[in-house]
Design a protein around this motif. Structure first.
Motif, PDB file in Angstrom:
ATOM      1  N   PHE A  90     -10.009 -16.286  11.178  1.00 48.00           N
ATOM      2  CA  PHE A  90      -8.791 -16.132  10.381  1.00 48.00           C
ATOM      3  C   PHE A  90      -8.998 -15.044   9.344  1.00 48.00           C
ATOM      4  CE2 PHE A  90      -8.637 -20.812  11.450  1.00 48.00           C
ATOM      5  CZ  PHE A  90      -7.818 -20.600  12.552  1.00 48.00           C
ATOM      6  N   PRO A  91      -8.184 -13.999   9.379  1.00 49.27           N
ATOM      7  CA  PRO A  91      -8.471 -12.831   8.537  1.00 49.27           C
ATOM      8  C   PRO A  91      -8.305 -13.102   7.040  1.00 49.27           C
ATOM      9  CG  PRO A  91      -6.362 -12.572   9.674  1.00 49.27           C
ATOM     10  CD  PRO A  91      -7.006 -13.804  10.233  1.00 49.27           C
ATOM     11  N   HIS A  92      -7.573 -14.162   6.694  1.00 50.39           N
ATOM     12  CA  HIS A  92      -7.330 -14.389   5.261  1.00 50.39           C
ATOM     13  C   HIS A  92      -8.419 -15.241   4.637  1.00 50.39           C
ATOM     14  CE1 HIS A  92      -5.772 -17.824   7.422  1.00 50.39           C
ATOM     15  NE2 HIS A  92      -5.645 -18.515   6.314  1.00 50.39           N
ATOM     16  N   LEU A  93      -9.339 -15.748   5.467  1.00 56.16           N
ATOM     17  CA  LEU A  93     -10.392 -16.622   4.937  1.00 56.16           C
ATOM     18  C   LEU A  93     -11.744 -15.904   5.008  1.00 56.16           C
ATOM     19  CD1 LEU A  93      -9.413 -19.988   6.681  1.00 56.16           C
ATOM     20  CD2 LEU A  93      -8.754 -19.185   4.417  1.00 56.16           C
TER      21      LEU A  93
ATOM     22  N   VAL C 479      -1.691 -26.062  10.460  1.00 58.70           N
ATOM     23  CA  VAL C 479      -1.776 -24.726  11.036  1.00 58.70           C
ATOM     24  C   VAL C 479      -0.750 -23.815  10.381  1.00 58.70           C
ATOM     25  CG1 VAL C 479      -1.504 -23.387  13.137  1.00 58.70           C
ATOM     26  CG2 VAL C 479      -2.636 -25.606  13.216  1.00 58.70           C
ATOM     27  N   LEU C 480       0.445 -24.359  10.155  1.00 58.79           N
ATOM     28  CA  LEU C 480       1.496 -23.559   9.529  1.00 58.79           C
ATOM     29  C   LEU C 480       1.102 -23.121   8.124  1.00 58.79           C
ATOM     30  CD1 LEU C 480       4.406 -22.495   9.598  1.00 58.79           C
ATOM     31  CD2 LEU C 480       5.158 -24.700   8.748  1.00 58.79           C
ATOM     32  N   VAL C 481       0.634 -24.095   7.342  1.00 53.92           N
ATOM     33  CA  VAL C 481       0.392 -23.818   5.931  1.00 53.92           C
ATOM     34  C   VAL C 481      -0.921 -23.073   5.719  1.00 53.92           C
ATOM     35  CG1 VAL C 481      -0.013 -24.902   3.695  1.00 53.92           C
ATOM     36  CG2 VAL C 481       1.767 -25.774   5.214  1.00 53.92           C
ATOM     37  N   ARG C 482      -1.947 -23.420   6.519  1.00 54.52           N
ATOM     38  CA  ARG C 482      -3.258 -22.861   6.210  1.00 54.52           C
ATOM     39  C   ARG C 482      -3.638 -21.681   7.078  1.00 54.52           C
ATOM     40  NH1 ARG C 482      -7.607 -27.288   5.587  1.00 54.52           N
ATOM     41  NH2 ARG C 482      -8.829 -25.403   5.235  1.00 54.52           N
ATOM     42  N   VAL C 483      -2.930 -21.476   8.186  1.00 59.02           N
ATOM     43  CA  VAL C 483      -3.270 -20.342   9.037  1.00 59.02           C
ATOM     44  C   VAL C 483      -2.138 -19.322   9.102  1.00 59.02           C
ATOM     45  CG1 VAL C 483      -3.908 -19.628  11.357  1.00 59.02           C
ATOM     46  CG2 VAL C 483      -4.849 -21.739  10.407  1.00 59.02           C
ATOM     47  N   PRO C 486      -0.633 -17.909   5.461  1.00 66.97           N
ATOM     48  CA  PRO C 486      -1.498 -16.950   4.754  1.00 66.97           C
ATOM     49  C   PRO C 486      -1.659 -15.633   5.508  1.00 66.97           C
ATOM     50  CG  PRO C 486      -2.531 -19.112   4.854  1.00 66.97           C
ATOM     51  CD  PRO C 486      -1.325 -19.169   5.739  1.00 66.97           C
ATOM     52  N   ILE C 487      -1.768 -15.701   6.842  1.00 65.14           N
ATOM     53  CA  ILE C 487      -1.934 -14.445   7.578  1.00 65.14           C
ATOM     54  C   ILE C 487      -0.661 -13.611   7.453  1.00 65.14           C
ATOM     55  CG2 ILE C 487      -2.275 -13.415   9.856  1.00 65.14           C
ATOM     56  CD1 ILE C 487      -4.026 -15.716  10.599  1.00 65.14           C
ATOM     57  N   LEU C 488       0.492 -14.276   7.491  1.00 66.76           N
ATOM     58  CA  LEU C 488       1.772 -13.558   7.459  1.00 66.76           C
ATOM     59  C   LEU C 488       2.332 -13.469   6.042  1.00 66.76           C
ATOM     60  CD1 LEU C 488       3.225 -15.153  10.675  1.00 66.76           C
ATOM     61  CD2 LEU C 488       2.597 -12.764  10.368  1.00 66.76           C
ATOM     62  N   LEU C 489       1.467 -13.620   5.046  1.00 66.92           N
ATOM     63  CA  LEU C 489       1.939 -13.666   3.664  1.00 66.92           C
ATOM     64  C   LEU C 489       2.823 -12.470   3.301  1.00 66.92           C
ATOM     65  CD1 LEU C 489       1.753 -15.255   1.030  1.00 66.92           C
ATOM     66  CD2 LEU C 489      -0.112 -13.750   0.346  1.00 66.92           C
ATOM     67  N   ARG C 490       2.404 -11.299   3.738  1.00 71.09           N
ATOM     68  CA  ARG C 490       3.147 -10.097   3.346  1.00 71.09           C
ATOM     69  C   ARG C 490       4.581 -10.101   3.886  1.00 71.09           C
ATOM     70  NH1 ARG C 490       3.325  -4.666   1.820  1.00 71.09           N
ATOM     71  NH2 ARG C 490       4.460  -3.539   3.395  1.00 71.09           N
ATOM     72  N   PRO C 491       4.769 -10.224   5.207  1.00 68.03           N
ATOM     73  CA  PRO C 491       6.168 -10.277   5.669  1.00 68.03           C
ATOM     74  C   PRO C 491       6.950 -11.453   5.092  1.00 68.03           C
ATOM     75  CG  PRO C 491       4.620 -10.656   7.477  1.00 68.03           C
ATOM     76  CD  PRO C 491       3.812 -10.185   6.335  1.00 68.03           C
ATOM     77  N   TRP C 558       1.014  -8.781  -4.534  1.00 71.01           N
ATOM     78  CA  TRP C 558       0.159  -9.932  -4.272  1.00 71.01           C
ATOM     79  C   TRP C 558      -0.657  -9.747  -2.993  1.00 71.01           C
ATOM     80  CZ3 TRP C 558       2.434 -15.596  -3.756  1.00 71.01           C
ATOM     81  CH2 TRP C 558       1.377 -16.482  -3.577  1.00 71.01           C
ATOM     82  N   PRO C 559      -0.020  -9.456  -1.839  1.00 71.41           N
ATOM     83  CA  PRO C 559      -0.828  -9.262  -0.634  1.00 71.41           C
ATOM     84  C   PRO C 559      -1.794  -8.096  -0.780  1.00 71.41           C
ATOM     85  CG  PRO C 559       1.476  -9.531  -0.064  1.00 71.41           C
ATOM     86  CD  PRO C 559       1.418  -9.357  -1.547  1.00 71.41           C
ATOM     87  N   ARG C 560      -1.410  -7.085  -1.560  1.00 68.87           N
ATOM     88  CA  ARG C 560      -2.298  -5.936  -1.687  1.00 68.87           C
ATOM     89  C   ARG C 560      -3.563  -6.313  -2.447  1.00 68.87           C
ATOM     90  NH1 ARG C 560       0.913  -1.299  -3.843  1.00 68.87           N
ATOM     91  NH2 ARG C 560       2.084  -1.584  -1.919  1.00 68.87           N
ATOM     92  N   LEU C 561      -3.386  -7.134  -3.500  1.00 70.63           N
ATOM     93  CA  LEU C 561      -4.557  -7.606  -4.240  1.00 70.63           C
ATOM     94  C   LEU C 561      -5.500  -8.340  -3.307  1.00 70.63           C
ATOM     95  CD1 LEU C 561      -3.211  -8.988  -7.625  1.00 70.63           C
ATOM     96  CD2 LEU C 561      -4.846  -7.128  -7.227  1.00 70.63           C
ATOM     97  N   ARG C 562      -4.886  -9.194  -2.452  1.00 76.11           N
ATOM     98  CA  ARG C 562      -5.668 -10.000  -1.539  1.00 76.11           C
ATOM     99  C   ARG C 562      -6.365  -9.105  -0.515  1.00 76.11           C
ATOM    100  NH1 ARG C 562      -3.291 -14.064   2.745  1.00 76.11           N
ATOM    101  NH2 ARG C 562      -2.406 -12.071   3.299  1.00 76.11           N
TER     102      ARG C 562
END
Lengths: 226, 399, 570
Positions: A90-93, C479-483, C486-491, C558-562
């Motif tokens: 997972f790229p965010h972790l 899976v929705l909340v933790r995967v 977060p991966i799609l945070l930017r869009p 926010w996503p850029r910081l991350r």
């Protein structure tokens, strides 16, 4: 009866049969290899067992794991691990968070969880990598993290969906050894989908090709190189 | 006085029963008004006025526990339409409007359709200070008797605005203005009717071209309207090519005309508030050499009011607000040219000493005419003239 | 087949089954009842106003309106030119500049430009282009003018200023849609192939990518056109007043104390739908003709003259879209602090905080209302859209997908055509004039934009991430909340910020649903702007623009910081 058992499993895509009437038992610690070209139904069969069959594929039959019928369970309840061609960390972790993600809820104490993650990293030869961004790891390192992550979830069976296909020859050998060694140690039944006979040889696996005649031939035409 | 008021009230009570039954003694209103919210629908196009209404809101919140919400309209007709729509939909109470800033055609329309609460005005304690004798328009809105259905709020008189530096000696008649426009193309315009500044400008053209202005006291006669207004359209058609943008388009409102004047696009602006130009000078928007003038024939003066719709949700609090708007304190604050600068409806000379000082202390702005220079005052023509004029205007100029 | 498997997919559960239906109910009710509520009075049926028989009387009255012909002309001119202008600007911007280093700097400007409400940008543009505006002042100094020219550079009778404003405002939206569509085909590799065959970067883009991307651009393009036809706030600021475009004219009739005017108003609203349908039909025909005409040129080989033209065009479109946006905002800021500012001075002679100190206390309440309504709309839309798209990703039930495509309908129907009827529904439910009604009405428009922005990136996420997480024993919600989130945070954040911006900009919807009792920044700002007081309009425009800009800034920062810590994220 322990192990992973399939009873009269049939698969069809858009009415075209892929697998017709497969019966199979993979015992704990055994590796079975599904051989065949792309498009023959290997991945669909693994998806069926794992519980994430794509829409549009029809299937029937039964899937049993250690004496329990699991085909009615959602994927997360089946306790069947899977590795794909890509590591899918997972790229965010961070690396450590990816591993901790897999730990069952029963490992409740934070200290225990940390210890299990550390141990897995040591096992993968990556001690001290917990805080690293997965994107900064080499391909071999990432693959080993993915395997350790699958094992930390304490699966009862392991599926390998072309898990070695993306690695170069040298890496592939060492990672194969790494996977099978750990799978045997955990006494997992392993079902491997591959188009490379060397994968099956390395695992000393039973080779199966249960494909309906037409589908394999068609797959052959599509990918003459494999 | 008492007797007359009582008679008037009683007489009206017979005509408009439901409202009259609800008009309670003022002291009882105070108690039921506390905690109510008053939706005050008022034209929201001026910072100064919006600021004044906000001040009123703070005062009534503090003193009477009333929440005042200013619903800013671009045209009062919107509010009339809404009340009418609510009546049509059968909403007899709990309506969305509690108080409307209103006069003229809109008042006439609401009165004719029985859309108003009241009579309530003579119940208001501060009504006693109103200059009924000196300002007859507080009882006669255009040609329509107010009948206690709307409380006077402020006095208005139409003035023209110019810049001494550009036009040292402005023409003091419509004909003169139009001749000036022909000599200075592109420098004169007015807001497009039905904007009230634009409509009022047209009324002045009508006053000057109709021949016998007393005709305007009577309703317009559809049979002779064409002939009555023929000189007006001739005058407008003649000046049109010399107007701003060759008369192909018009500014949307009075403030839009002010903006054109400020930018130097035109040389005249117009206002219904004699002190408005001074306010704009004080704000640094108009040059210090800005002055106002009226026509030789005089300009139209009227009173603007507040009224309560028949289905108001908070009629008690609305009456308290209407009374507060009439208080010497609120009226003096309103007349301050550094704020809104709107003229009072009260008889200042009859106020108690302390209250009178509030008015005497007010400065008169550099561009504001003295009261004696604001004569003569023309009365509003019957509302039917305006309705007919606006229709004819649309037909000719709004294509 | 023998014994059927009990589960074909994911154990047969779909927790999101209800989502599409909920979403559809949310917008179908306003749309359906709204259109009916317009259709019936357009043919004379509105019992509340004494219309009890069907007939064509409303149409006869509409046709007799002196303003009608002029209004239709202005509406079509501004709508067609505005939409074509936006398309041309967007295509030339992307094609001409995508390969140049400056693009890395220009591209991030598009989102803020998209987020700034139309009204704010229109006010800014009016300050630039008016005869007394900055452009005229720049010319006036060398030429020695002391008066602004008597030229209708804004509010012109033909509606050209309105068309220009619409084109400039909508170009960033179309450019973003083009870039998003390009992300789904293998754009860089295709361009590399085309350039190896001798095509310049711009020409390669036009000939190789545009034909592939155009089908995906059609919906946004039509949405732009529908919006242009029924826009009121921008039309009041930039469009002509006599006669005005149809939409402001309809609004004027609806607001008239003469309630019988509602019949021709309903007919005129329906006329907008007809104009839209006819224009879109014409556009499809034109598309085909253009395709047939242009196709031979695709096979004609590289043209050396095309490239410099595209470069210049790209630069011009960037200057006009980005430059005018920035200058407009700058002009707003200056006017909001201006004291006396005579023509032709380039800067105010005196400065003053009066406009701010006067307006801010008045804008406080509306600002708060706007913030919470926008935030609530964005969050509800996000939850619904994610649930709908999850449902879609889980597969199977095709019919609901098609129904979900209807969610775009509010973008394609002129707002005025159903808001009038929707207000009747709200009154029937006793919801009119409440903030809840406003939230509902805003959602009708926030929902489709959220869907438009989030669906593709969501479905493009490698499904094996979810399969891996499931295999690790994690349930759907985890899976929705933790995967996935977060991966799609930017869009996700960008969709939310655009949701905030769409809600903030709603003027007509707020007016109708709120019955004038729910003042928001948009309604207050238009009241200030239409009154013509430039300074307070500037304050209103700035405050109006601020909220969406803050939302976009947060959503991109926010996503850029991350991303500094996690390079593998998209």
């Amino acid at each position: 009866m322990s192990g992973l058992r399939l009873v009269d499993v049939r698969l069809a895509a858009a009415g075209r049969p892929l697998v017709s009437g497969l019966d199979l038992l993979v015992e704990p610690g055994e590796v079975a290899a599904l051989m065949g070209p792309s498009g023959c139904g290997k991945s669909s069969l693994l998806a069926l067992i794992g519980g994430s069959l794509a829409p549009g594929i029809t299937a029937s039959g039964e899937v049993w794991l250690n004496g329990t019928r699991v085909d009615g369970l959602p994927a997360e309840k089946r306790r069947i691990g899977i590795l794909f061609q890509d590591d899918l960390l997972f790229p965010h972790l961070s690396v450590g968070e990816n591993l901790a993600f897999a730990l069952p809820r029963t490992v409740a104490r934070r200290e225990d969880r940390r210890r299990r993650v550390e141990a897995a990293l040591v096992e993968a030869g990556l001690a001290g990598f917990a805080e690293r961004d997965p994107a900064t790891l080499s391909g071999g390192q990432r693959a080993r993290v993915a395997m350790m992550r699958a094992l930390l979830a304490e699966p009862k069976a392991l599926l390998l969906d072309e898990a070695f296909a993306a690695l170069d020859t040298a890496l592939r050998q060492s990672f194969r050894a790494f996977v099978f060694e750990h799978a045997r140690a955990a006494r997992l039944p392993v079902l491997m989908a591959t188009h490379d006979p060397a994968d099956a040889e390395a695992a000393d696996a039973r080779v199966l090709a249960p494909w309906a005649a037409g589908s394999a031939a068609e797959g052959e035409r599509k990918r003459p190189d494999s | 006085m008492l007797t007359r008021r009582w008679l008037l009230g009683a007489g009206l009570a017979c005509v408009t029963l439901p409202g009259a039954l609800r008009a309670a003694p003022f002291s009882e209103l105070l108690a039921s008004a506390r905690g109510q919210t008053v939706y005050f629908n008022a034209w929201g196009g001026s910072d100064a006025i919006n600021g004044y209404i906000a001040w009123v809101g703070r005062q009534v919140a503090e003193r009477f526990g009333i929440t005042l919400v200013h619903v800013k309209l671009t045209d009062t007709a919107e509010a009339v339409a809404r009340v009418l729509a609510e009546k049509t939909a059968g909403r007899e109470e709990g309506g969305s409007i509690d108080l409307i800033w209103i006069n003229g055609e809109n008042f006439k329309a609401m009165k004719e359709q029985n859309l108003l609460f009241g009579p309530f005005v003579e119940n208001l304690p501060n009504w006693a200070h109103v200059d009924v004798a000196g300002k007859p328009t507080v009882l006669m809105d255009f040609t329509e008797p107010t009948d206690g259905l709307e409380a006077p709020w402020g006095m208005a008189q139409f003035v023209f605005i110019h810049d001494l530096a550009r036009v040292p000696d402005p023409p003091r008649s419509i004909a003169g203005l139009f001749r000036w426009a022909a000599a200075h193309p592109g420098r004169l315009t007015w807001p497009a009717p039905p904007d009230f500044i634009g409509s009022t400008f047209l009324k002045h053209v009508l006053y000057e071209t109709i021949g016998d202005p007393t005709r305007l006291r009577q309703p317009a006669d559809p049979a002779t309207f064409e002939a009555d207004t023929a000189p007006l359209w001739t005058a407008l058609d003649t000046v049109r090519p010399h107007l701003w943008r060759q008369g192909r388009t018009w500014p949307a409102s009075g403030p839009a005309l002010h903006q054109l004047f400020e930018d130097g696009e035109v040389d005249f602006s117009m206002a219904f508030n004699p002190a408005e130009a001074s306010t704009l000078v004080n704000e640094g928007r108009f040059p210090p050499t800005t002055r106002t003038f009226i026509l030789e024939q005089g300009t139209i003066g009227n009173t603007h009011f507040v009224a309560i719709p028949f289905n108001a949700s908070a009629p008690e609090a609305a009456q308290i607000v209407a009374d507060f708007l009439l208080s010497p304190e609120a009226q003096a604050k309103k007349q301050d040219p550094t704020g809104w600068g709107d003229l009072t409806v009260l008889a200042v000379d009859r106020l108690p000493e302390a209250d009178r000082e509030g008015f005497d202390a007010l400065p008169r702005g550099p561009a504001t005419l003295a009261p004696e220079q604001l004569r003569p005052v023309l009365l509003e023509p019957d509302a039917s003239w305006m309705t007919a004029l606006e229709t004819a205007w649309r037909d000719r100029y709004a294509r | 087949m023998a014994r059927p498997l009990r589960a074909l997919t994911r154990g047969g559960r779909d927790p999101f089954l209800a989502a599409p239906w909920l979403a559809i109910a949310l917008f179908a009710a306003p749309l359906g009842t709204g259109l009916a509520g317009t259709l019936l009075p357009a043919f004379g049926w509105l019992p509340a106003l004494g219309g009890a028989a069907f007939g064509v009387a409303p149409w006869q009255r509409l046709l007799a309106m002196p303003e009608l012909a002029g209004a239709v002309r202005v509406t079509l001119t501004s709508g067609v030119l505005g939409t074509l202008g936006a398309l041309a600007l967007a295509v030339i911007f992307v094609a001409g500049l995508h390969a140049r280093p400056v693009f890395a700097w220009l591209r991030p400007c598009l989102l803020p430009l998209l987020a700034i409400p139309h009204l704010a940008l229109a006010i800014g543009l009016a300050f630039l282009l008016a005869p007394s505006g900055w452009v005229a002042r720049l010319v006036a100094l060398p030429l020695g003018w002391d008066r602004p020219p008597d030229l209708a550079t804004v509010n012109d009778p033909a509606g050209l200023a309105l068309a220009l404003g619409l084109a400039l405002k909508e170009a960033p939206f179309l450019a973003l849609m083009l870039l998003a569509a390009a992300g789904q085909v293998e754009a860089p590799r295709q361009l590399a192939v085309a350039r190896s065959l001798g095509y310049g970067p711009g020409e390669a883009w036009l000939k190789v990518l545009l034909p592939q991307l155009y089908p995906q651009l059609r919906l946004p393009l039509f949405a732009v056109f529908a919006y242009s036809l029924s826009v009121v706030d921008v039309a009041i600021v930039l469009g002509p007043a006599t006669p005005p475009p149809l939409a402001p004219l309809i609004l004027r009739w609806l607001n008239d104390p003469d309630l019988s005017l509602r019949f021709p108003a309903a007919a005129a609203a329906l006329l907008l739908v007809v104009l839209l349908a006819v224009s879109l039909g014409g556009w499809r025909g034109l598309e085909r003709a253009l395709a047939r005409w242009l196709r031979p040129s695709l096979g004609r080989g590289a043209a050396p003259r095309c490239e410099p033209l595209l470069r210049v065009g790209g630069a011009l479109s960037a200057v006009s879209v980005v430059g005018l946006g920035l200058l407009g905002m700058l002009a707003l800021s200056l006017w909001s602090f201006a004291g006396r500012w005579e023509f032709p001075a380039l800067l105010p002679e005196a400065w003053s905080t009066r406009s701010w100190s006067r307006a801010l206390p008045l804008l406080g309440g509306p600002l708060w209302t706007t913030v919470w309504i926008a935030a609530l709309c964005a969050v509800v839309a996000l939850v619904l859209v994610i649930a709908c798209v999850e449902h879609e990703a889980l597969g199977g039930r095709r019919p609901t997908h098609r129904v979900l495509a209807l969610a775009y309908l509010p973008l394609l129907v002129p707002q005025l055509a159903f808001l009038f009827g929707f207000a009747v529904l709200l009154a029937y439910l006793r919801l009119d004039g409440t903030a809840l009604a406003v939230v509902w009405a805003h959602l009708v428009f926030v929902l489709p934009y959220t869907l438009l922005l989030l669906r593709e990136p969501w479905l493009a996420l490698d499904p094996r991430f979810a399969r891996t997480a499931h295999a690790l024993g994690k349930g759907e919600l985890t899976v929705l909340v933790r995967v996935k989130l977060p991966i799609l945070l930017r869009p996700v954040l960008i969709a939310a910020a655009i949701g905030v911006s769409v809600s903030t900009a709603q003027f007509l919807t707020t007016l109708f649903a709120g019955g004038g009792r729910v003042p928001t920044l948009a309604t207050e700002t238009l009241a200030m702007a239409s009154a013509g007081d430039r300074r307070s309009a500037a304050v209103g425009g700035l405050v109006l623009a601020l909220l969406p800009l803050v939302a976009i800034a947060l959503a991109t920062a926010w996503p850029r910081l991350r991303a500094r810590r996690r390079q593998g994220l998209p």
